[in-house]
Structures are given as C-alpha cells and as structure tokens.
Design an enzyme around this catalytic site. Structure first.
Site, PDB file in Angstrom:
ATOM      1  CG  HIS A 100      -4.333   7.666  -7.576  1.00 57.73           C
ATOM      2  ND1 HIS A 100      -3.466   6.745  -7.067  1.00 57.73           N
ATOM      3  CD2 HIS A 100      -5.232   6.971  -8.309  1.00 57.73           C
ATOM      4  CE1 HIS A 100      -3.835   5.527  -7.457  1.00 57.73           C
ATOM      5  NE2 HIS A 100      -4.895   5.638  -8.210  1.00 57.73           N
ATOM      6  CG  HIS A 126       1.999   2.353  -8.135  1.00 57.70           C
ATOM      7  ND1 HIS A 126       1.510   1.062  -8.007  1.00 57.70           N
ATOM      8  CD2 HIS A 126       2.035   2.850  -6.877  1.00 57.70           C
ATOM      9  CE1 HIS A 126       1.240   0.822  -6.745  1.00 57.70           C
ATOM     10  NE2 HIS A 126       1.551   1.880  -6.020  1.00 57.70           N
ATOM     11  CG  HIS A 128       3.092   5.996  -3.546  1.00 60.12           C
ATOM     12  ND1 HIS A 128       1.763   6.352  -3.458  1.00 60.12           N
ATOM     13  CD2 HIS A 128       3.103   4.678  -3.864  1.00 60.12           C
ATOM     14  CE1 HIS A 128       1.004   5.293  -3.698  1.00 60.12           C
ATOM     15  NE2 HIS A 128       1.792   4.262  -3.942  1.00 60.12           N
ATOM     16  CG  HIS A 145       4.440   0.805  -3.656  1.00 57.20           C
ATOM     17  ND1 HIS A 145       3.343   1.481  -3.163  1.00 57.20           N
ATOM     18  CD2 HIS A 145       5.401   0.876  -2.699  1.00 57.20           C
ATOM     19  CE1 HIS A 145       3.645   1.950  -1.953  1.00 57.20           C
ATOM     20  NE2 HIS A 145       4.882   1.608  -1.658  1.00 57.20           N
ATOM     21  CB  THR A 214      -0.552   2.734   0.366  1.00 58.63           C
ATOM     22  OG1 THR A 214      -0.152   2.870  -1.010  1.00 58.63           O
ATOM     23  CG2 THR A 214       0.423   1.839   1.109  1.00 58.63           C
ATOM     24  CB  THR A 215      -4.553   3.686  -3.337  1.00 57.95           C
ATOM     25  OG1 THR A 215      -4.314   2.437  -3.977  1.00 57.95           O
ATOM     26  CG2 THR A 215      -3.369   4.614  -3.545  1.00 57.95           C
TER      27      THR A 215
END
Ligand SMILES: *[C@@H]1O[C@H](CO)[C@@H](O)[C@H](O)[C@H]1NC(C)=O
Ligand SMILES: *[C@@H]1O[C@H](CO)[C@@H](O)[C@H](O)[C@H]1NC(C)=O
Ligand SMILES: *[C@@H]1O[C@H](CO)[C@@H](O)[C@H](O)[C@H]1NC(C)=O
Ligand SMILES: *[C@@H]1O[C@H](CO)[C@@H](O)[C@H](O)[C@H]1NC(C)=O
Length: 275
Positions: A100, A126, A128, A145, A214-215
């Site tokens: 993801h 990571h 997004h 992030h 946020t995951t």
C-alpha cells in the site's frame, strides 16, 4: 475483486501508458495480499477499515483520527511550542514495498525528535499520493511521513507536503532502489547509509495536533507535526512511487477525518516574517 479488475481495465484503456507499469503480472496474487484498500468501491475501502478486524475498530469509532484539513483561520498561533528539536544521524536503511506504500526503514533508528522531555526515535519514512492532510481545503501532490517511536510505543510523525515542480533531491537519491522494489513485495532493497537530513526543509513553521495513524490499525494519540513549507517533487517521481505500489489504486491517501473540537496549533517563530 471483479470491480477492481474492471476499474483497472477502464483506467488502462483510458491511460494506456500508466498500465505499462501498473498492470500486475498476477492480479489475484496481489489482491489476496491486501488487507485494506483505498478504493471506496471495494469491501475493504477506507470507510470499512474499522470493520475488517476487531483491532482496527478505532479506524471507525475513533474521535481523533487523521488526516484532517488544517484551516489557517482556525489554528491557534503559538510560540511556546518552540522550534523542532531533531537530532538525526545517517543510518543503514532498507527500502520495502508494503503493497500500500513504499517505506524506507532505518532498522537501528536514525536519531530522534524530541518533544517536551520525550525522545521519539526515527524508524522509517513513507510516501502518500496525493497528500493526506490538506491546508485550507487544498490537497497537494505528495506527503512524506517521518515516523518516530518511543520504546513504549508512543508515535510522533512529521509530515512534509509537496507540490509538482522541481525534483526532490531525497527521492532522486533513492531512484535506483525505488525501481528495484517496484511492483514486488517480495524483495527488500538495501540502500546503505541514508542521512535523514537529506530530506531538507528550510521552514521553521509547523502545525501541531493530536491524531492517529492514517492506515490500519489507525491507533490514536499520535503527535502530528506538519511542516509549514510546501516542497516540490517532479511528476515522474510521484509516478514512480505510485506505480511501484501497484495495488490497483490510483492513490494511497486516506480521506479526511472529522476534526471533532481538536485544536491545531501553529508554531510561528517570532522573528520571522516570511516563513
Ligand atoms: C496467479 O497466482 C495464483 C495464486 O498464487 C496462482 O494460483 C495462479 O496460477 C497464478 N496465475 C498466473 C497466471 O501466474
Ligand atoms: C471503540 O472500540 C474499541 C474496541 O472495541 C473499544 O475498546 C472502545 O471503547 C470504542 N470506543 C468508542 C469511543 O466507542
Ligand atoms: C547495512 O546492512 C547490510 C545488510 O544487513 C549489511 O550488509 C551492511 O554491512 C550494513 N552496513 C553498515 C554500514 O552497517
Ligand atoms: C508538551 O508539554 C505541554 C505543556 O505541559 C503540553 O501542553 C503538551 O501537550 C505536551 N506535548 C506533548 C506532545 O506531549
């Protein structure tokens, strides 16, 4: 699953070029690995994350979830927070495709961020796309992030927003590694010593609020710091990250969450007029 295949087919028909990179070699395999998705049309879409597993329930019933829209007219401008206290150092790093997102992990830590008396060790960063947080309703093209943790499991994340423009030097330095983990969650890529300071920012201003991952599992009490400066990234770099993930989704950004009376503070150094 059928819907995903149909969507992908549609996207592929419309933007054939994207699919040279994004069509998976074996879609059933890729999809079976995914426990959650960013596609609201799927059973595992963002509004259902909290129903997939009991441990993920806070994704649905939490009251301080992330990301949020940061409204400048609602923030409280403060000076008491003080400038960010980061003590980073180069550390051995690994690039991983988590299905993801793409993560750069510093297994031994790469220094720390200190907030009050607590030192949060930098573990990984990571990306997004598009951005997850929005500023005054405006969504940017990419969000980095930097995830910091204490031994007790407390988390502090620094978010950096990017708009399309000149290439980002940090991503440029990782291009080969990013290509190597593209489309595969099977391999990890050792990228040697990586200095977090290569993620250059010049801004001292930052927003601070309390939110969540946020995951899934969407754990709360995450201390968020969103840098005030918007950096630039080349379109090709965003595409490389996006295509590398290849979960059939065009984005990996969670929708905005209710702010619920939460206060967002803005640290603004007294002397600086222009950022
Ligand atoms: C795709 O993966 C599934 C599950 O691993 C396997 O059963 C199937 O044979 C694979 N198909 C192709 C075309 O490789
Ligand atoms: C949310 O669900 C968790 C897990 O079942 C529970 O412990 C918690 O009390 C719930 N919170 C709210 C606000 O309902
Ligand atoms: C970094 O990690 C790799 C793989 O674990 C190892 O071979 C290498 O020696 C490490 N490098 C340093 C400088 O620690
Ligand atoms: C830091 O300390 C201040 C003052 O005690 C407190 O209001 C704030 O919540 C603390 N911040 C964090 C992230 O712990």
């Amino acid at each position: 699953m059928e819907k995903v295949a149909a969507t992908r087919f549609l996207i592929c028909s419309l933007f054939a070029v994207l699919c040279l990179f994004s069509y998976p070699a074996n879609s059933s395999e890729v999809e079976d690995e995914r426990e959650f998705s960013y596609d609201e049309d799927e059973d595992t879409g963002p509004s259902r994350w909290g129903e997939i597993k009991e441990e993920w329930r806070v994704c649905k019933n939490g009251t301080m979830q992330s990301p949020i829209d940061v409204l400048n007219k609602r923030v409280r401008v403060v000076s008491h927070l003080g400038a960010l206290q980061m003590k980073y150092h180069p550390s051995n790093a690994t690039l991983k495709n988590r299905g993801h997102d793409i993560m750069l992990e510093w297994a031994a830590g790469a220094g720390y961020l200190q907030i009050n008396e607590t030192q949060y060790v930098l573990r990984q960063c990571h990306w997004h796309s598009f951005s997850e947080h929005t500023i005054d309703g405006k969504r940017l093209d990419l969000e980095l992030h930097m995830v910091h943790e204490t031994e007790a499991g407390e988390t502090a994340v620094i978010a950096i927003l990017y708009k399309i423009g000149k290439p980002d030097a940090f991503l440029s330095s990782l291009t080969e590694g990013l290509k190597a983990v593209s489309d595969t969650t099977e391999t990890e890529e050792q990228v040697g010593m990586v200095d977090p300071w290569l993620i250059k920012t010049s801004s001292l201003r930052y927003y601070r609020y309390l939110g969540s991952l946020t995951t899934p599992p969407c754990s709360e009490n995450v201390v968020w710091t969103i840098l005030g400066e918007v950096k630039t990234v080349a379109k090709e770099q965003v595409n490389l990250l996006r295509n590398a993930v290849d979960d059939g989704s065009e984005i990996n950004a969670r929708p905005l969450q209710p702010i619920n009376n939460r206060l967002v503070e803005l640290y603004q150094p007294k002397a600086s007029k222009k950022d």
